[in-house]
Design a protein around this motif. Sequence first.
Motif, PDB file in Angstrom:
ATOM      1  N   ASP A 109      11.705  22.156  22.848  1.00  0.00           N
ATOM      2  CA  ASP A 109      12.548  22.988  21.998  1.00  0.00           C
ATOM      3  C   ASP A 109      12.027  24.417  22.109  1.00  0.00           C
ATOM      4  OD1 ASP A 109      14.714  22.222  19.633  1.00  0.00           O
ATOM      5  OD2 ASP A 109      13.770  24.185  19.338  1.00  0.00           O
ATOM      6  N   GLN A 148      17.820  35.873  21.090  1.00  0.00           N
ATOM      7  CA  GLN A 148      18.150  34.498  20.712  1.00  0.00           C
ATOM      8  C   GLN A 148      16.897  33.741  20.322  1.00  0.00           C
ATOM      9  OE1 GLN A 148      18.186  31.244  22.869  1.00  0.00           O
ATOM     10  NE2 GLN A 148      19.428  30.146  21.390  1.00  0.00           N
ATOM     11  N   THR A 200      21.961  17.931  24.288  1.00  0.00           N
ATOM     12  CA  THR A 200      23.151  17.930  23.434  1.00  0.00           C
ATOM     13  C   THR A 200      22.895  18.879  22.268  1.00  0.00           C
ATOM     14  OG1 THR A 200      22.235  15.957  22.409  1.00  0.00           O
ATOM     15  CG2 THR A 200      24.017  15.619  23.976  1.00  0.00           C
ATOM     16  N   GLY A 201      23.605  19.969  22.267  1.00  0.00           N
ATOM     17  CA  GLY A 201      23.444  20.940  21.173  1.00  0.00           C
ATOM     18  C   GLY A 201      22.166  21.737  21.286  1.00  0.00           C
ATOM     19  N   GLN A 226      24.863  11.021  18.880  1.00  0.00           N
ATOM     20  CA  GLN A 226      25.167  11.421  20.252  1.00  0.00           C
ATOM     21  C   GLN A 226      26.075  10.402  20.923  1.00  0.00           C
ATOM     22  OE1 GLN A 226      21.191  12.023  21.380  1.00  0.00           O
ATOM     23  NE2 GLN A 226      21.339  14.230  21.324  1.00  0.00           N
ATOM     24  N   ARG A 242      14.870  28.423  12.138  1.00  0.00           N
ATOM     25  CA  ARG A 242      14.124  27.198  11.897  1.00  0.00           C
ATOM     26  C   ARG A 242      13.181  27.350  10.722  1.00  0.00           C
ATOM     27  NH1 ARG A 242      14.271  23.564  16.081  1.00  0.00           N
ATOM     28  NH2 ARG A 242      13.179  22.194  14.678  1.00  0.00           N
TER      29      ARG A 242
HETATM   30  C1  SAM Z   1      21.461  21.481  16.578  1.00  0.00           C
HETATM   31  S1  SAM Z   1      19.871  21.277  17.254  1.00  0.00           S
HETATM   32  C2  SAM Z   1      20.220  20.009  18.404  1.00  0.00           C
HETATM   33  C3  SAM Z   1      19.304  18.850  18.244  1.00  0.00           C
HETATM   34  C4  SAM Z   1      19.587  17.659  19.121  1.00  0.00           C
HETATM   35  N1  SAM Z   1      19.511  17.956  20.533  1.00  0.00           N
HETATM   36  C5  SAM Z   1      20.881  16.965  18.782  1.00  0.00           C
HETATM   37  O1  SAM Z   1      21.621  16.568  19.694  1.00  0.00           O
HETATM   38  O2  SAM Z   1      21.172  16.759  17.621  1.00  0.00           O
HETATM   39  C6  SAM Z   1      19.708  22.664  18.344  1.00  0.00           C
HETATM   40  C7  SAM Z   1      18.304  22.852  18.854  1.00  0.00           C
HETATM   41  O3  SAM Z   1      18.318  23.674  19.999  1.00  0.00           O
HETATM   42  C8  SAM Z   1      17.188  24.526  19.968  1.00  0.00           C
HETATM   43  N2  SAM Z   1      17.463  25.663  20.851  1.00  0.00           N
HETATM   44  C9  SAM Z   1      18.283  26.714  20.624  1.00  0.00           C
HETATM   45  N3  SAM Z   1      18.268  27.537  21.661  1.00  0.00           N
HETATM   46  C10 SAM Z   1      17.434  27.017  22.589  1.00  0.00           C
HETATM   47  C11 SAM Z   1      17.012  27.446  23.876  1.00  0.00           C
HETATM   48  N4  SAM Z   1      17.457  28.573  24.414  1.00  0.00           N
HETATM   49  N5  SAM Z   1      16.128  26.677  24.545  1.00  0.00           N
HETATM   50  C12 SAM Z   1      15.673  25.518  23.997  1.00  0.00           C
HETATM   51  N6  SAM Z   1      16.035  25.059  22.768  1.00  0.00           N
HETATM   52  C13 SAM Z   1      16.920  25.820  22.076  1.00  0.00           C
HETATM   53  C14 SAM Z   1      17.053  24.875  18.496  1.00  0.00           C
HETATM   54  O4  SAM Z   1      15.761  25.323  18.151  1.00  0.00           O
HETATM   55  C15 SAM Z   1      17.419  23.556  17.824  1.00  0.00           C
HETATM   56  O5  SAM Z   1      16.304  22.763  17.559  1.00  0.00           O
END
Ligand code: SAM
Length: 229
Positions: free
Chosen positions: A115, A37, A152-153, A62, A45
């Motif tokens: 991140d 992952q 979130t996400g 959000q 990215r």
């Molecule tokens: C869709 S963006 C969400 C951005 C923001 N939090 C929002 O609410 O819009 C998803 C982010 O999660 C990060 N991400 C994915 N897997 C992750 C992990 N295991 N640990 C930390 N970050 C992660 C990705 O790199 C990406 O920047």
Amino acid sequence: MHKKKRKMKIKQKQKRKSKDVSFQKLSVGEAKAVAEQESRAKLFRTRLEWFGAIGRNIAAIQHCIHGIKFKPIIKELRERFPGTTLEVLDEGAGRSSLKNSLLWRFKDLNVTTTDICEGKLWPMPKKPDKIANVLDLVKSFGKNKFHLVISTGGGAWRSPVPEKAFFQIVSVLQPKGTGIIATAIPKERLYQLAKRFNVTIQRIRTLESRQGDVVNSVIFTKNSGRKKK
Ligand SMILES: C[S@@+](CC[C@H](N)C(=O)[O-])C[C@H]1O[C@@H](n2cnc3c(N)ncnc32)[C@H](O)[C@@H]1O
């Protein structure tokens, strides 16, 4: 009799502790999935360098999608932690403008973004304050650090081991702190985990993505007392 009772209590405590260890360690299969992952996220990215949607107001998004009302949440936290500068973590922040928006609205907060990887987007590369997988939050910050954690996400949603991600988020939260996560963990399981992790769920809002994925948007508080049995 007393001795027997004490022994039993110690045994139960050890059992509970060893159960929580299972939320800290990854099995071989899980470690492989996590590594995959991570490399996929980094590749994604990098490929997104040219992609648009710049400057969108994530705080507003959000607020609407997850129904997060930051004003009462911050007010409540200020009441729970008087005279303290609130420490906020935006986990899996990506390109979100949430940090700026929170600082603009509430001024005296300390907001940290994390991140899994660095943003490489034109024209404003958004670097997280710290690059950290959600699973390494305790390693990065220690336990009981933040008054508010928002995911979130981010990792809580994307990690292949979402329960362990949830555990990390709870661990970095201070007792009486608030957590906001979007996760694919089903509702019933969330209530079981809440008991186990000693948190109180205030609200779950179930959302369905356009692809048909179900995501639970959860607001919870970390309890300060002992676990209820
Ligand atoms: C869709 S963006 C969400 C951005 C923001 N939090 C929002 O609410 O819009 C998803 C982010 O999660 C990060 N991400 C994915 N897997 C992750 C992990 N295991 N640990 C930390 N970050 C992660 C990705 O790199 C990406 O920047």
